[in-house]
Design a protein around this motif. Structure first.
Motif, mmCIF file in Angstrom:
data_model
loop_
_atom_site.group_PDB
_atom_site.id
_atom_site.type_symbol
_atom_site.label_atom_id
_atom_site.label_comp_id
_atom_site.label_asym_id
_atom_site.label_seq_id
_atom_site.Cartn_x
_atom_site.Cartn_y
_atom_site.Cartn_z
ATOM 1 N N PRO A 11 39.149 34.869 18.197
ATOM 2 C CA PRO A 11 39.858 36.064 18.634
ATOM 3 C C PRO A 11 40.048 37.121 17.538
ATOM 4 O O PRO A 11 40.098 38.307 17.829
ATOM 5 C CB PRO A 11 41.217 35.560 19.117
ATOM 6 C CG PRO A 11 41.193 34.093 19.025
ATOM 7 C CD PRO A 11 39.926 33.659 18.392
ATOM 8 N N ASP A 12 40.119 36.684 16.285
ATOM 9 C CA ASP A 12 40.403 37.632 15.210
ATOM 10 C C ASP A 12 39.150 38.258 14.589
ATOM 11 O O ASP A 12 39.256 39.072 13.680
ATOM 12 C CB ASP A 12 41.255 36.966 14.123
ATOM 13 C CG ASP A 12 40.601 35.730 13.537
ATOM 14 O OD1 ASP A 12 39.780 35.102 14.221
ATOM 15 O OD2 ASP A 12 40.920 35.382 12.386
ATOM 16 N N HIS A 15 36.799 40.720 18.134
ATOM 17 C CA HIS A 15 37.584 40.622 19.374
ATOM 18 C C HIS A 15 37.149 39.438 20.239
ATOM 19 O O HIS A 15 37.183 39.507 21.462
ATOM 20 C CB HIS A 15 37.514 41.918 20.169
ATOM 21 C CG HIS A 15 37.976 43.111 19.405
ATOM 22 N ND1 HIS A 15 39.299 43.365 19.154
ATOM 23 C CD2 HIS A 15 37.287 44.100 18.780
ATOM 24 C CE1 HIS A 15 39.405 44.460 18.440
ATOM 25 N NE2 HIS A 15 38.203 44.925 18.194
ATOM 26 N N GLY A 16 36.695 38.366 19.588
ATOM 27 C CA GLY A 16 36.324 37.159 20.307
ATOM 28 C C GLY A 16 34.932 37.157 20.902
ATOM 29 O O GLY A 16 34.567 36.218 21.601
#
Length: 90
Positions: A11-12, A15-16
């Motif tokens: 996710p980091d 943006h995944g």
């Protein structure tokens, strides 16, 4: 896909979106260069400072997930349009 080259989603980072592990290079970017622009595996590896196995893994993932790639492509185009619209705002 090569067992030594991993495609990851975190996710980091991006943006995944799926990317090559240890890089910020997305599968969509590599896949579009090879499949849409027509760059060879070797040329893509050279231009993006990747090894051939990484480009092959990304391209294989791109080919194996066409619906996801189309969704990511649509999101990218929507972001580009939003930026263009904001830059024309009065």
């Amino acid at each position: 896909m090569s067992s030594t080259v991993q495609i990851v989603k975190t996710p980091d980072v991006l943006h995944g979106k799926p990317r090559l592990e240890g890089t910020r290079i997305g599968v969509l970017q590599v896949g579009e260069l090879v499949r849409e622009v027509g760059w060879s595996i070797d040329e893509t590896a050279d231009q993006m400072d990747l090894d051939i196995a990484q480009v092959e893994a990304a391209t294989e993932y791109y080919d194996d997930h066409p619906e996801l790639m189309e969704t990511l492509r649509a999101q990218k185009e929507a972001r580009k349009q939003s930026i263009a619209d904001q830059s024309r705002a009065e």
